[in-house]
Design an enzyme around this catalytic site. Structure first.
Site, PDB file in Angstrom:
ATOM      1  CG  ASP A 218      37.418  39.376  51.960  1.00  0.00           C
ATOM      2  OD1 ASP A 218      38.233  38.947  51.113  1.00  0.00           O
ATOM      3  OD2 ASP A 218      36.364  38.797  52.252  1.00  0.00           O
TER       4      ASP A 218
ATOM      5  CE  LYS B 113      41.355  34.203  56.088  1.00  0.00           C
ATOM      6  NZ  LYS B 113      41.837  33.184  55.232  1.00  0.00           N
TER       7      LYS B 113
ATOM      8  CB  CYS C 207      38.281   3.580  41.226  1.00  0.00           C
ATOM      9  SG  CYS C 207      38.389   5.070  40.239  1.00  0.00           S
TER      10      CYS C 207
ATOM     11  CG  ASP D 161      44.004  39.732  22.989  1.00  0.00           C
ATOM     12  OD1 ASP D 161      44.742  40.350  23.756  1.00  0.00           O
ATOM     13  OD2 ASP D 161      43.732  38.525  23.122  1.00  0.00           O
ATOM     14  CB  ALA D 162      42.347  41.872  16.829  1.00  0.00           C
ATOM     15  CD  GLU D 163      40.429  35.966  15.104  1.00  0.00           C
ATOM     16  OE1 GLU D 163      40.896  35.372  16.089  1.00  0.00           O
ATOM     17  OE2 GLU D 163      40.346  35.470  13.976  1.00  0.00           O
ATOM     18  CE1 TYR D 164      36.006  37.589  24.489  1.00  0.00           C
ATOM     19  CE2 TYR D 164      36.637  39.880  24.842  1.00  0.00           C
ATOM     20  CZ  TYR D 164      35.949  38.746  25.248  1.00  0.00           C
ATOM     21  OH  TYR D 164      35.200  38.786  26.382  1.00  0.00           O
TER      22      TYR D 164
ATOM     23  CB  CYS E 112      42.486   5.423  37.231  1.00  0.00           C
ATOM     24  SG  CYS E 112      40.976   6.240  37.762  1.00  0.00           S
TER      25      CYS E 112
ATOM     26  NE  ARG F 137      48.943  36.815  45.847  1.00  0.00           N
ATOM     27  CZ  ARG F 137      49.009  35.507  45.628  1.00  0.00           C
ATOM     28  NH1 ARG F 137      48.241  34.964  44.722  1.00  0.00           N
ATOM     29  NH2 ARG F 137      49.841  34.758  46.296  1.00  0.00           N
TER      30      ARG F 137
ATOM     31  CB  CYS G  27      39.478   2.997  36.410  1.00  0.00           C
ATOM     32  SG  CYS G  27      40.295   2.648  37.970  1.00  0.00           S
TER      33      CYS G  27
ATOM     34  CE  LYS H 120      44.387  37.518  54.987  1.00  0.00           C
ATOM     35  NZ  LYS H 120      43.503  37.527  53.831  1.00  0.00           N
TER      36      LYS H 120
ATOM     37  CB  CYS I 263      41.542   4.869  42.401  1.00  0.00           C
ATOM     38  SG  CYS I 263      41.861   4.001  40.882  1.00  0.00           S
TER      39      CYS I 263
ATOM     40  CE  LYS J 137      51.593  42.957  57.021  1.00  0.00           C
ATOM     41  NZ  LYS J 137      51.268  44.114  56.195  1.00  0.00           N
TER      42      LYS J 137
HETATM   43  S1  IVH Z   1      50.653  41.578  53.926  1.00  0.00           S
HETATM   44  C1  IVH Z   1      54.152  39.095  52.192  1.00  0.00           C
HETATM   45  N1  IVH Z   1      48.715  42.940  55.042  1.00  0.00           N
HETATM   46  O1  IVH Z   1      45.813  39.017  52.342  1.00  0.00           O
HETATM   47  C2  IVH Z   1      52.886  39.533  52.831  1.00  0.00           C
HETATM   48  N2  IVH Z   1      48.131  41.388  53.351  1.00  0.00           N
HETATM   49  O2  IVH Z   1      46.128  36.150  52.603  1.00  0.00           O
HETATM   50  C3  IVH Z   1      52.054  40.408  51.989  1.00  0.00           C
HETATM   51  N3  IVH Z   1      45.758  41.325  52.792  1.00  0.00           N
HETATM   52  O3  IVH Z   1      47.674  38.580  49.407  1.00  0.00           O
HETATM   53  C4  IVH Z   1      50.677  40.596  52.482  1.00  0.00           C
HETATM   54  N4  IVH Z   1      45.126  42.869  54.232  1.00  0.00           N
HETATM   55  O4  IVH Z   1      45.909  40.462  49.450  1.00  0.00           O
HETATM   56  C5  IVH Z   1      49.031  42.005  54.131  1.00  0.00           C
HETATM   57  N5  IVH Z   1      47.111  44.260  56.083  1.00  0.00           N
HETATM   58  C6  IVH Z   1      47.437  43.342  55.189  1.00  0.00           C
HETATM   59  C7  IVH Z   1      46.463  42.728  54.363  1.00  0.00           C
HETATM   60  C8  IVH Z   1      46.857  41.739  53.460  1.00  0.00           C
HETATM   61  C9  IVH Z   1      44.725  42.049  53.279  1.00  0.00           C
HETATM   62  C10 IVH Z   1      45.635  40.290  51.769  1.00  0.00           C
HETATM   63  C11 IVH Z   1      46.641  40.372  50.646  1.00  0.00           C
HETATM   64  C12 IVH Z   1      47.372  39.048  50.684  1.00  0.00           C
HETATM   65  C13 IVH Z   1      46.384  38.186  51.381  1.00  0.00           C
HETATM   66  C14 IVH Z   1      47.057  36.976  52.020  1.00  0.00           C
END
Ligand code: IVH
Length: 813
Positions: A132, A328, A433, A45-48, A463, A151, A436, A130, A457, A304
């Site tokens: 993003d 989704k 294949c 890391d230091a070199e970097y 292979c 994560r 191979c 959810k 294959c 949930k």
């Molecule tokens: S719950 C054990 N709630 O989606 C369950 N996740 O595809 C923990 N995410 O890794 C996740 N909105 O990064 C939860 N309202 C929400 C969320 C959410 C986005 C993301 C999260 C998770 C990923 C899974």
């Protein structure tokens, strides 16, 4: 790369500075690639950091050079240095996915079934957008933020505390009182559309590359070594989950969110408590309708189970909770031309067709390659024989529809037949294949009697594509986890002919290893632009010393793996259908690899016939029910079956939906009866059923294991590896568990949980659940109505407990 002190930069001419800038830039880019892409850094890391500082010093003096060269262009897109690793006290898991409404209904039904809820018993869910972005874990101790971690791989993340503290939505101290002493808050870091646009405009104005989407920009911003850069990017945060907590602080997900909010943590206002699938789906629709106006990216809705006690009962399967589901949004699409189809050979020998496309933007990302999955997919016929795209095949020259959903590789979804050129011909898939030259074949699936959609294959470990891919898989994190070995070294050693199969790794010595690595370095630097004057001998010597150190580290990490958990060993072999879950299931049953081989050899002698496999693969028919089906042919004493239709005979033994599944599969009662007769004649021996009737292994994985060992070169490779490596029982987590290795039998009626829940809970604690009582049984859990098993338990002197006792034992575990 030699050092030039910052003062020396002051004396560089512009030409020398340009050359030096280019060389530094290449070196940094290569180091970034090795570190982030390969997980195999070659410099410290230091070199970097020194390389980076020098680059910045040159750019400060010659601003025209800023933004040129490979590395400076990467600033902002990639973190400029490394982060400390943090092991999550509670792993950060993923979520099961669904796209269709029916899958949501099925999810609710599954949860209700698991919990054995009556039709009139209430079951509430939360439905939350959810987000993003990227997930972040915030650890508060005594109300103060002490660590923030990304994560990572779910187990180990990167420490980004200083950066997280620059995010306005993330409080440094929690407000209010009554919070647990230790509280890990989990949520999503994201960027609003407006802020994303502003960041990209600024990047562009500064001649820096722009980000593909807000999520990448958020990730790039959070993972900055210099927190000042993070601070300049207006990241946002929503809290939605938790990790380690010192004491419980709520009983429901809704209450968790309320507490979060009271402590000053932002929670998403569009969360709703729903009472059934219809309400959940309605909320999903309303969020979807609002999606474009939210001002930030969401990619679905997460459901949930609201009640946390029920969440605990439901637990997890593999790495996803049984109590949650990500619904989704449909993927984004674009239309373009298919220029060519290339064939890649995967680790397990699958011939994977890859579409080369005329570049097109799909949801903001330029796509020029997309997967075509397998031969069947190109032809328009699935592995089950069902048509794909109504049977339309895909040809070079076609106009195709490409989709991209979240992180997954884009795929070709469909073809626009009206635009097919007159001279387009069906794609001819190679039957050898490309790596191979071995024959490549499509297997006949015994259950469906259809050709496997995938062509493979047959070259196995000989292979090169498979050999190299298998080795990479072998050393990967969930396999032998050979830290520092990275993918690069494997490639070098494989190409130098030093390592062809896993066992070769354990025979490596210092000298040949060094020779191979030096040869590669020289080949690399010959390719690269080199600055001869700036590469004095001293630096080469330094490089040599570093390499020696790296080689010693490699050898040490190999030595550390001479004892390895059986599940890792099995997973590392890269056998088709043997993923981590199956490998763990095998390791639960066997104590070492030799035992697995012996049992598999016995299983190979006791294999089932095709009709039995077909029957075992029917939906809703588990091993117990399947065996009951055979009783219909072979009546119990006193039972009168003469003249009774099969349907009638099945009535007492199967549930209506099971009966329907059986009859629908075979088409008619007569067909079903004939098939049952054949299957009965092909019943496998117990040695086979040990594997095939284990719900986590099953006949497909069993056959794959048998097939793998039946090839001499595979068996030899495993035995050679066992000369160098010793396997140890299943890995720590489950082993440390309260019931590790114990055999538990449930009998009678369970009143507080379903059988499947009881089984899952016991297995989570490391126990094996068996259907019959013998001297090897450790514990019998008996509910009302228990009969012969209770007697067996007495006979063998096995401890018998009530369901309540069992629940008490679980609480103590
Ligand atoms: S719950 C054990 N709630 O989606 C369950 N996740 O595809 C923990 N995410 O890794 C996740 N909105 O990064 C939860 N309202 C929400 C969320 C959410 C986005 C993301 C999260 C998770 C990923 C899974």
């Amino acid at each position: 790369m030699p050092r030039i002190e910052a003062s020396a930069v002051e004396t560089l001419t512009e030409d020398a500075a340009r050359a030096r800038h280019a060389a530094l830039s290449d070196a940094i880019a290569e180091a970034d690639r090795l570190y982030h892409g390969e997980d195999a850094p070659e410099i410290t890391d230091a070199e970097y950091d020194a390389l980076r500082r020098e680059l910045e010093a040159i750019e400060a003096r010659f601003p025209a050079l800023a933004g040129t060269g490979t590395a400076s262009a990467a600033v902002g897109a990639k973190p400029s240095s490394r982060f400390e690793k943090v092991r999550h006290a509670v792993p950060m898991l993923s979520l099961g996915n669904a796209f269709a409404d029916e899958e949501v209904e099925e999810f609710v039904a599954r949860v209700r079934r698991f919990l054995n809820l009556g039709a009139d018993e209430a079951l509430a869910f939360t439905a939350e957008p959810k987000i993003d972005g990227l997930s972040l874990s915030l650890r508060y101790e005594a109300g103060r933020l002490v660590t923030a971690a990304t994560r990572g791989d779910g187990e180990v993340g990167e420490k980004v505390t200083a950066n997280a503290l620059t995010v306005k939505d993330i409080p440094e101290t929690l407000s209010g009182s009554g919070g647990p002493a230790v509280l890990e808050v989990r949520g999503e870091v994201y960027l609003s559309h407006a802020d994303f646009a502003a960041i990209n405009a600024r990047q562009e104005a500064e001649g820096l590359p722009t980000f593909a989407n807000p999520r990448n920009a958020a990730a790039g911003s959070l993972r900055q070594k210099d927190a000042a850069i993070t601070a300049a990017r207006p990241l946002r945060f929503f809290a939605y989950a938790w990790g380690e907590v010192s004491e419980p602080f709520a009983d429901t997900q809704s209450a968790v969110l309320e507490r979060f909010s009271a402590w000053g943590l932002p929670v998403n206002p569009r969360t709703k408590r729903c009472r059934d699938a219809a309400e959940m789906i309605a909320h999903y629709r309303s969020i979807e309708a609002e999606r474009a106006d939210l001002g930030y990216d969401i990619d679905g809705v997460v459901y949930k189970v609201d009640d946390l006690a029920l969440q605990r009962r439901l637990g997890f399967v593999s790495r996803a909770p049984r109590w949650a589901l990500a619904h989704k949004f449909a993927a984004q699409e674009a239309i373009t031309e298919l220029l060519a189809i290339d064939i890649n050979v995967g680790r397990t020998g699958s011939l994977n067709p890859l579409a080369r496309l005329k570049p097109v933007t799909v949801g903001g990302v330029v796509v020029s390659n997309a997967t075509l999955h397998n031969e069947g997919y190109v032809q328009g016929v699935g592995g089950d024989g069902e048509p794909i795209r109504d049977g339309r095949d895909i040809r070079v020259g076609d106009t195709v529809i490409v989709v991209r959903a979240g992180d997954v590789i884009p795929k070709v979804l469909d073809v626009v037949l009206e635009k097919r050129p007159a001279d387009a011909v069906p794609f001819v898939f190679p039957d050898t294949c490309p790596a191979c030259g071995s024959k490549a074949v499509r297997e006949l699936n015994p259950r469906t009697k259809k050709l496997d959609a995938v062509r493979r294959c047959t070259g196995g470990l000989i292979c090169p594509a498979q050999g190299l891919e298998r080795l990479k898989h072998f050393v990967s994190r969930n396999g032998f986890d050979l830290e520092g070995f990275g993918q690069t070294y494997v490639e070098v050693l494989f190409e130098a002919g030093l390592v062809r199969q896993p066992a070769d790794l354990f025979r490596l010595d210092f000298a040949p290893l060094k020779a191979a690595i030096v040869a590669r370095r020289e080949a690399l630097s010959a390719q690269r632009r080199t600055d001869a004057e700036a590469t004095p001998k001293k630096a080469a010597k330094k490089k040599g010393e570093d390499e020696d150190k790296a080689i010693h580290n490699l050898l040490a990490s190999l030595d550390a793996r001479r004892k390895i958990a059986l599940n890792r060993f099995l997973f590392a072999l890269g056998i088709p259908h043997i993923g981590e879950t199956t490998a763990k299931a095998l390791a639960k049953r066997f104590s070492d690899m030799q035992a697995v081989i012996t049992a598999l050899d016995a299983a190979a002698q006791a294999q089932a016939g095709r009709d039995w496999l077909e029957l075992s693969g029917l939906p809703r028919i588990g091993p117990g029910t399947r065996d009951k089906l055979f009783e219909t042919l072979d009546p119990t004493p006193g039972e009168q079956i003469e003249g009774l239709s099969l349907g009638a005979r099945l009535r007492g033994r199967l549930t209506p939906s099971q009966r329907e599944a059986v009859l629908a599969h075979y088409g008619s009662e007569a067909e079903a009866e004939a098939a049952l007769e054949r299957a009965a004649g092909q019943r496998p021996g117990d040695a086979y059923r040990v594997f095939a009737d284990d719900g986590e292994i099953g006949p497909v994985a069993t056959d794959s294991l048998i097939q793998f060992l039946s090839e001499a070169h595979n068996r030899d490779a495993v035995l050679a590896l066992l000369d160098a490596v010793e396997t140890t029982p299943l890995e720590a987590a489950a082993n440390a568990a309260a019931f590790a290795g114990k055999t538990v039998v449930f009998t009678g009626t369970l009143e507080k949980m379903t059988r499947s829940e009881a089984k899952a809970t016991a297995e989570r604690l490391g126990a094996k659940v068996s259907g019959s009582v013998s001297a090897k049984t450790d514990l019998v859990v008996a509910g009302p109505g228990a009969g012969s098993k209770l007697k067996d338990a007495e006979k063998h002197g096995v401890t018998v407990v009530s369901e309540d006792d069992w629940l008490a034992m679980l609480r103590d575990a």
